[in-house]
Design a protein around this motif. Sequence first.
Motif, PDB file in Angstrom:
ATOM      1  N   THR A  78      15.594 -45.442  -7.675  1.00 48.62           N
ATOM      2  CA  THR A  78      14.424 -46.110  -7.119  1.00 48.62           C
ATOM      3  C   THR A  78      13.798 -47.062  -8.130  1.00 48.62           C
ATOM      4  O   THR A  78      14.051 -46.972  -9.340  1.00 48.62           O
ATOM      5  N   GLN A  87      10.761 -46.891  -8.912  1.00 49.69           N
ATOM      6  CA  GLN A  87       9.919 -46.032  -9.738  1.00 49.69           C
ATOM      7  C   GLN A  87      10.710 -45.446 -10.903  1.00 49.69           C
ATOM      8  O   GLN A  87      10.175 -45.287 -12.015  1.00 49.69           O
ATOM      9  N   ASP A  88      11.982 -45.139 -10.673  1.00 48.52           N
ATOM     10  CA  ASP A  88      12.839 -44.671 -11.767  1.00 48.52           C
ATOM     11  C   ASP A  88      12.968 -45.747 -12.842  1.00 48.52           C
ATOM     12  O   ASP A  88      12.917 -45.456 -14.043  1.00 48.52           O
ATOM     13  N   ASP A  91      10.851 -48.066 -13.586  1.00 48.81           N
ATOM     14  CA  ASP A  91       9.589 -48.138 -14.322  1.00 48.81           C
ATOM     15  C   ASP A  91       9.470 -47.008 -15.339  1.00 48.81           C
ATOM     16  O   ASP A  91       8.978 -47.212 -16.462  1.00 48.81           O
TER      17      ASP A  91
END
Length: 210
Positions: A71, A73-74, A76
């Motif tokens: 993702t 988010q991963d 980041d």
Amino acid sequence: MDVFKPSPCPLVAILRGLTPAEAPRVGQILFEAGFRMLEVPLNRPGAIDAIHALLRDAPDDALIGAGTVLTVQDVDAVKEAGGRLIVSPHCAPDVISHAAKHGMIALPGVATPTEAFRALEAGAHGLKLFPAEMIPPAAVKAMHSILPVDTPLFPVGGVQPHNMAAYVSAGAAGFGIGGSLYQPRIDEAALKRAAESFMAARRNLVEDAL
């Protein structure tokens, strides 16, 4: 794409299950053997902390990051940890473009020409051919023939020192190496032997290409 040119035939160490406590010693052994690209897959506990630990002792020319990045988010989380390498098992254009936008090296997993071109359009710096057990050298040669000539291809899965030459002859630029190199709680002597064996095979390939 010349991001991998300083290190011909780079080998990416896939450290699935690496703990923060193990990371300094495992990293030291791999760096001393000549590895400069290390990834810690995110689908095991402690991966981000293990990346932190590897980065503390990494040589200046090392490229450290995460695998199994699924993702944005991963991405980041890896960036916040200081990692620069983003490896995925699949082709997710949003993950690829997000990593590239932040100056990180994106190596998404692909198994077909369609996925390969989608990944390159999203900004991938190279392509992880996964699982390589399903993509023999003949298939790599066929894919290599239709992709941009400077596309780095990295077979991952079932890679051993004895089968690297066939893949390089077919167009592979490097390899990702997992369980045949590292497994959790591996004996340090066994890790050193495996690392040296892969690096010896790599040196032979580089010398043959000169």
